[in-house]
Design a protein around this motif. Structure first.
Motif, short mmCIF file in Angstrom:
data_model
loop_
_atom_site.label_atom_id
_atom_site.label_comp_id
_atom_site.label_asym_id
_atom_site.label_seq_id
_atom_site.Cartn_x
_atom_site.Cartn_y
_atom_site.Cartn_z
N LEU A 139 41.28 11.87 20.67
CA LEU A 139 42.08 12.18 19.48
C LEU A 139 41.20 12.76 18.38
CD1 LEU A 139 44.27 8.96 19.21
CD2 LEU A 139 44.92 11.17 20.19
N PRO A 140 41.62 13.86 17.76
CA PRO A 140 40.86 14.39 16.62
C PRO A 140 40.68 13.33 15.52
CG PRO A 140 42.50 15.98 17.31
CD PRO A 140 42.77 14.72 18.09
N ALA A 141 41.69 12.50 15.31
CA ALA A 141 41.59 11.47 14.28
C ALA A 141 40.50 10.45 14.60
CB ALA A 141 42.94 10.77 14.10
N HIS A 142 40.27 10.21 15.90
CA HIS A 142 39.21 9.28 16.29
C HIS A 142 37.84 9.86 15.93
CE1 HIS A 142 36.40 7.26 19.12
NE2 HIS A 142 37.11 6.20 18.75
N ALA A 143 37.64 11.13 16.19
CA ALA A 143 36.38 11.78 15.81
C ALA A 143 36.20 11.74 14.30
CB ALA A 143 36.36 13.22 16.33
N ALA A 144 37.29 11.99 13.56
CA ALA A 144 37.22 11.94 12.10
C ALA A 144 36.89 10.53 11.62
CB ALA A 144 38.54 12.42 11.49
N HIS A 145 37.51 9.53 12.25
CA HIS A 145 37.27 8.14 11.87
C HIS A 145 35.78 7.78 12.06
CE1 HIS A 145 39.28 4.43 10.69
NE2 HIS A 145 38.59 3.75 11.61
N GLY A 146 35.23 8.18 13.18
CA GLY A 146 33.81 7.93 13.43
C GLY A 146 32.92 8.66 12.44
N ALA A 147 33.27 9.90 12.13
CA ALA A 147 32.47 10.68 11.18
C ALA A 147 32.55 10.07 9.78
CB ALA A 147 32.96 12.13 11.15
N PHE A 148 33.74 9.66 9.35
CA PHE A 148 33.87 9.03 8.04
C PHE A 148 33.11 7.70 7.99
CE2 PHE A 148 37.80 11.62 7.20
CZ PHE A 148 37.35 12.21 6.03
N ALA A 149 33.12 6.94 9.08
CA ALA A 149 32.39 5.67 9.12
C ALA A 149 30.88 5.92 8.98
CB ALA A 149 32.70 4.92 10.41
N ALA A 150 30.36 6.89 9.74
CA ALA A 150 28.94 7.21 9.64
C ALA A 150 28.59 7.72 8.24
CB ALA A 150 28.56 8.26 10.69
N PHE A 151 29.46 8.54 7.68
CA PHE A 151 29.26 9.06 6.33
C PHE A 151 29.24 7.91 5.31
CE2 PHE A 151 31.19 11.72 2.72
CZ PHE A 151 29.96 12.26 2.34
N LEU A 152 30.17 6.96 5.47
CA LEU A 152 30.21 5.82 4.55
C LEU A 152 28.94 4.98 4.66
CD1 LEU A 152 31.71 4.18 2.42
CD2 LEU A 152 32.88 2.97 4.27
N VAL A 153 28.46 4.76 5.86
CA VAL A 153 27.21 4.00 6.05
C VAL A 153 26.07 4.71 5.32
CG1 VAL A 153 25.47 3.29 7.75
CG2 VAL A 153 27.90 2.83 8.17
N ALA A 154 25.99 6.02 5.45
CA ALA A 154 24.93 6.78 4.77
C ALA A 154 25.07 6.69 3.26
CB ALA A 154 24.97 8.24 5.22
N LEU A 155 26.30 6.77 2.77
CA LEU A 155 26.53 6.67 1.32
C LEU A 155 26.17 5.28 0.79
CD1 LEU A 155 29.90 8.61 1.17
CD2 LEU A 155 27.75 9.34 0.10
N VAL A 156 26.55 4.25 1.53
CA VAL A 156 26.22 2.88 1.11
C VAL A 156 24.70 2.71 1.09
CG1 VAL A 156 26.36 0.45 1.77
CG2 VAL A 156 28.43 1.86 1.77
N ALA A 157 24.03 3.24 2.11
CA ALA A 157 22.57 3.16 2.15
C ALA A 157 21.95 3.87 0.94
CB ALA A 157 22.04 3.75 3.45
N ALA A 158 22.47 5.03 0.60
CA ALA A 158 21.98 5.77 -0.57
C ALA A 158 22.24 4.98 -1.85
CB ALA A 158 22.63 7.15 -0.64
N HIS A 159 23.42 4.39 -1.96
CA HIS A 159 23.78 3.61 -3.14
C HIS A 159 22.86 2.39 -3.29
CE1 HIS A 159 26.22 1.71 -6.20
NE2 HIS A 159 26.42 0.66 -5.43
N VAL A 160 22.70 1.65 -2.20
CA VAL A 160 21.85 0.45 -2.24
C VAL A 160 20.40 0.85 -2.55
CG1 VAL A 160 20.90 -1.43 -0.83
CG2 VAL A 160 23.36 -0.94 -0.78
#
Length: 180
Positions: A139-160
């Motif tokens: 599902l395209p939405a599954h790929a998007a979900h994984g990409a958003f999750a990885a992006f969020l992890v990177a953003l949280v790491a940058a924030h911390v």
């Protein structure tokens, strides 16, 4: 204490209590969602634990999006502490971008989660109408979900990392979100 009283009572160097509580609640829920999501997808399709974790992931994901919407609304209406002195215009733009993109990632995760449910047997699986967890990999939405999750992890790491660096350099970052 009313919201107006809370705004007036908040010291200029800290966020209002409502924002601090929402920040930490959302942070905790994001960690829970990441752990549950990774654990869930690594279980067999017929495992009862996968169904239970799937339900939890769906409910907690919805709650996270709701609390994030509330936070955006409360933040738009309320006061903010004086901005931290950062290392220049580019540094401030980067910090602001991390905050805005964190909201984008959370809302993107919510939207892609809803899209996965709408285009798969996921709801039927959670309601025990089908025995096996549906494969979402194509599902395209599954790929998007994984990409958003990885992006969020990177953003949280940058924030911390930004908070830690600021705290070590000047000692005034953590108190803004802890109320101290």
């Amino acid at each position: 204490m009313s919201s107006d009283e809370e705004r007036q009572a908040a010291p200029a160097s800290t966020w209002p209590r409502s924002i601090r509580l929402l920040h930490w609640a959302i942070a905790l829920l994001v960690v829970i969602l990441l752990v549950v999501g990774v654990t869930m997808v690594n279980l067999p399709a017929d495992a009862e634990a996968r169904r239970l974790l799937g339900r939890a992931h769906t409910i907690v994901g919805g709650l996270t999006v709701l609390l994030t919407l509330i936070r955006v609304f409360v933040r738009a209406r309320g006061p903010a502490p004086a901005p931290l002195e950062l290392g220049g215009r580019l540094h401030r733009l980067g910090a602001e971008a991390v905050h805005v993109l964190t909201y984008v990632a959370i809302f993107g995760l919510g939207a892609s989660g809803v899209a996965m449910a709408a285009t798969s047997d996921w709801p039927r699986y959670l309601h025990r109408e089908v025995a096996l967890a549906p494969s979402l990999d194509d599902l395209p939405a599954h790929a998007a979900h994984g990409a958003f999750a990885a992006f969020l992890v990177a953003l949280v790491a940058a924030h911390v990392a930004g908070v830690v660096i600021r705290q070590v350099q000047r000692g005034d970052a953590l108190g803004r979100m802890t109320g101290r």
